[in-house]
Scaffold this active site. Structure first.
Site, mmCIF file in Angstrom:
data_model
loop_
_atom_site.group_PDB
_atom_site.id
_atom_site.type_symbol
_atom_site.label_atom_id
_atom_site.label_comp_id
_atom_site.label_asym_id
_atom_site.label_seq_id
_atom_site.Cartn_x
_atom_site.Cartn_y
_atom_site.Cartn_z
ATOM 1 N N ARG A 119 -16.589 -0.868 4.256
ATOM 2 C CA ARG A 119 -16.418 -1.139 2.828
ATOM 3 C C ARG A 119 -15.292 -2.136 2.567
ATOM 4 O O ARG A 119 -15.353 -2.911 1.609
ATOM 5 C CB ARG A 119 -16.167 0.172 2.073
ATOM 6 C CG ARG A 119 -17.416 1.027 1.931
ATOM 7 C CD ARG A 119 -17.113 2.399 1.356
ATOM 8 N NE ARG A 119 -16.441 2.343 0.077
ATOM 9 C CZ ARG A 119 -17.038 2.157 -1.101
ATOM 10 N NH1 ARG A 119 -18.351 1.955 -1.143
ATOM 11 N NH2 ARG A 119 -16.346 2.141 -2.219
ATOM 12 N N GLY A 151 -14.654 -3.711 -4.929
ATOM 13 C CA GLY A 151 -13.756 -4.722 -5.466
ATOM 14 C C GLY A 151 -13.894 -5.059 -6.927
ATOM 15 O O GLY A 151 -13.163 -5.916 -7.429
ATOM 16 N N GLY A 152 -14.783 -4.400 -7.654
ATOM 17 C CA GLY A 152 -14.949 -4.727 -9.068
ATOM 18 C C GLY A 152 -13.681 -4.520 -9.877
ATOM 19 O O GLY A 152 -13.299 -5.364 -10.698
ATOM 20 N N LYS A 153 -13.016 -3.414 -9.654
ATOM 21 C CA LYS A 153 -11.809 -3.109 -10.430
ATOM 22 C C LYS A 153 -10.638 -3.963 -9.958
ATOM 23 O O LYS A 153 -9.826 -4.421 -10.774
ATOM 24 C CB LYS A 153 -11.507 -1.615 -10.330
ATOM 25 C CG LYS A 153 -12.639 -0.768 -10.926
ATOM 26 C CD LYS A 153 -12.478 0.701 -10.636
ATOM 27 C CE LYS A 153 -13.622 1.508 -11.253
ATOM 28 N NZ LYS A 153 -14.923 1.263 -10.574
ATOM 29 N N ASP A 162 -9.374 4.880 -8.197
ATOM 30 C CA ASP A 162 -10.776 5.106 -8.563
ATOM 31 C C ASP A 162 -11.330 5.989 -7.454
ATOM 32 O O ASP A 162 -11.818 5.513 -6.443
ATOM 33 C CB ASP A 162 -11.522 3.779 -8.675
ATOM 34 C CG ASP A 162 -12.955 3.969 -9.131
ATOM 35 O OD1 ASP A 162 -13.157 4.683 -10.131
ATOM 36 O OD2 ASP A 162 -13.865 3.414 -8.489
ATOM 37 N N CYS A 200 -16.479 8.231 -11.407
ATOM 38 C CA CYS A 200 -17.798 7.968 -12.003
ATOM 39 C C CYS A 200 -18.630 9.244 -11.949
ATOM 40 O O CYS A 200 -19.812 9.221 -11.630
ATOM 41 C CB CYS A 200 -18.505 6.814 -11.302
ATOM 42 S SG CYS A 200 -18.757 7.049 -9.525
ATOM 43 N N ALA A 237 -10.283 0.702 -3.206
ATOM 44 C CA ALA A 237 -10.671 -0.496 -3.953
ATOM 45 C C ALA A 237 -12.099 -0.977 -3.746
ATOM 46 O O ALA A 237 -12.635 -1.681 -4.598
ATOM 47 C CB ALA A 237 -9.703 -1.636 -3.622
#
Length: 481
Positions: free
Chosen positions: A145, A118-120, A184, A237, A115
């Site tokens: 992180r 934390g954007g998602k 992610d 990404c 995670a």
């Protein structure tokens, strides 16, 4: 073939192998400027809108989400009052699609497995709040992180539990526990080449193959934690099909999963079935190519689990109530909050801190839990003092006393200065919320003639900039487009 000198030659060769002549357009795009994005973020105000003071910085809407905007090139908004208040989150436009693909549903139990930062997670929490809420757990294996993850979740008021564990440990503790999971995944980061020179410099020709092995391991554990019928959103990404289409093909061949169609978002392209055994359903996944869409490189796929992967029953454990969750706690809540959220009555504790118990019956011995839920208060002797995180969990009007301040005063408050006590602040409680443009910044404590600043010392900053001054800077430069 000629390619920009900052692009690794081996990467250029790989992309030419996959894309042919189209690789020239991709490599040219990767040497340009990255797209910058901003989205609405305040979870306590899930149906709100961005303040008008941000308008000078906003350009087009991000077409795959109602909450996102492209930003003008120019100054960063990370050191502004509204950012500190959690009104918005600075996020790559392409990354916003992951939470949209998750499509949170009321009452679900959701895990974001990788995670940080934390954007998602925070966007999924916002979308869930619009639909009645969900039980959110955010995890990251890296200690440094996961602290950034906790800070971002706190800033925007995302009411989630936060763990710091390996996927294998979580899978052992939580088989068949979740309705939806975001992976992610760690990846070679090729989609970030124009945004982050360090990622470009660290890339190696064998990176896609190495990361593919890690991605398969993480996904195996994720599927063990998914309920039958549950959804798994896999995203990266990066650009290489070894980490994208071919990983999804491996999932389809080795697990009882189906690839669900994603919306036909503008500027996104179907995944390439011809890069993975010509399986036509792979076109249901989506890619954003930097030369074809306004965003950094991204891949998103959503899979549904048709039958359980794990044959282990989940061990249920009872959440232990915090010893302070008694009449004194209830009385303090009544004096402090106008409408007490149900989650604030279900508490757990660590030392002197009272947490909302989001983790609940997922609590398991041995798991590294950074936060079982958002912190609400600290107990100092017989007195409760509101935790800073609680300021972001309640919508406007939710506290017994609130002081609304202008930007200049807010900048001083964020630096740690006390506030003058306005005459209209209720004396029913010793503590009041401090807000700017309807977004809570933190708390203050009543004292004779003033309000003592309770903004956490570790967050205080003298670097906060005025939005009005930054807007003038943008307006004065024709390059900020």
């Amino acid at each position: 073939m000629r390619f920009p000198p900052e692009i690794p030659a081996a990467f250029a060769a790989q992309m030419t192998h996959w894309l042919g002549a189209e690789a020239d357009h991709l490599l040219s795009a990767l040497s340009g400027r990255p797209w910058r994005g901003l989205r609405y973020a305040a979870v306590a105000k899930p149906n709100g809108s961005l303040p008008a003071s941000l308008a000078p910085f906003l350009r087009d809407r991000v077409p795959w989400t109602e909450d996102g905007f492209y930003l003008a090139q120019g100054p960063s908004l990370g050191y502004t009052v509204l950012h500190q208040a959690g009104a918005f989150y600075l996020q790559d436009p392409s990354a916003m699609a992951v939470a949209v693909a998750l499509d949170p549903r009321p009452g679900e139990r959701i895990l974001d497995l990788c995670a940080a930062p934390g954007g998602k997670t925070t966007y999924a929490a916002l979308l869930a709040a619009r639909r009645g809420g969900a039980q959110m757990v955010a995890n990251d294996i890296h200690r440094d992180r996961v602290l950034a993850l906790a800070e971002n979740a706190e800033r925007v008021g995302a009411p989630c539990a936060i763990t710091n564990e390996s996927p294998s440990q979580l899978a052992e503790a939580w088989p068949q526990a979740f309705d939806a999971i975001i992976v992610d995944a760690p990846c070679s980061g090729e989609g970030m080449f124009r945004k982050d020179p360090a990622v470009r410099a660290e890339w190696r020709p064998d990176a896609p193959e190495r990361f593919q092995a890690l991605q398969k391991d993480i996904l195996t554990h994720a599927l063990n934690m998914l309920k039958p019928g549950g959804r798994l959103v896999y995203s990266t990404c990066t650009l290489n099909p070894l980490e994208n289409e071919q990983v999804v093909l491996w999932l389809l061949d080795h697990f009882p999963v189906e690839l669900e169609p994603l919306p036909e978002w503008p500027e996104w392209q179907p995944a390439r079935a011809d890069w993975a055994a010509d399986r036509p359903e792979l076109r249901r996944a989506r890619r954003l190519w930097p030369h074809l869409g306004r965003g950094e490189g991204h891949f998103v796929a959503r899979l549904r689990l048709c039958e359980p992967v794990s044959d282990q029953p989940r061990r249920r454990s009872k959440s232990s109530a915090h010893p302070g969750a008694n009449k004194a706690w209830e009385a303090w809540l009544e004096s402090f909050v106008t409408a007490i959220p149900a989650s604030w009555r279900r508490t757990t504790g660590n030392k002197n801190v009272v947490f909302a118990d989001v983790l609940g019956d997922l609590a398991a011995p041995g798991l590294r839990v950074l936060r079982p839920g958002p912190p609400l208060a600290e107990r100092k002797g017989r007195v409760y003092v509101p935790h800073h995180a609680a300021s972001r969990l309640i919508p406007p009007g939710g506290f017994r006393a609130t002081v609304e301040i202008d930007e200049e005063t807010a900048i001083r408050y964020l630096a740690g200065e006390p506030l003058a006590a306005p005459g209209d602040v209720s004396e029913e409680t010793a503590f009041c919320a401090v807000a700017h443009e309807g977004f809570h910044l933190g708390f203050a404590k009543r004292a004779p003639g003033r309000l003592n600043n309770l903004y956490p010392r570790g967050l205080r900053s003298t670097r906060i900039e005025s939005l009005a001054a930054l807007a003038e800077e943008v307006a004065a430069s024709s390059s900020y487009t």
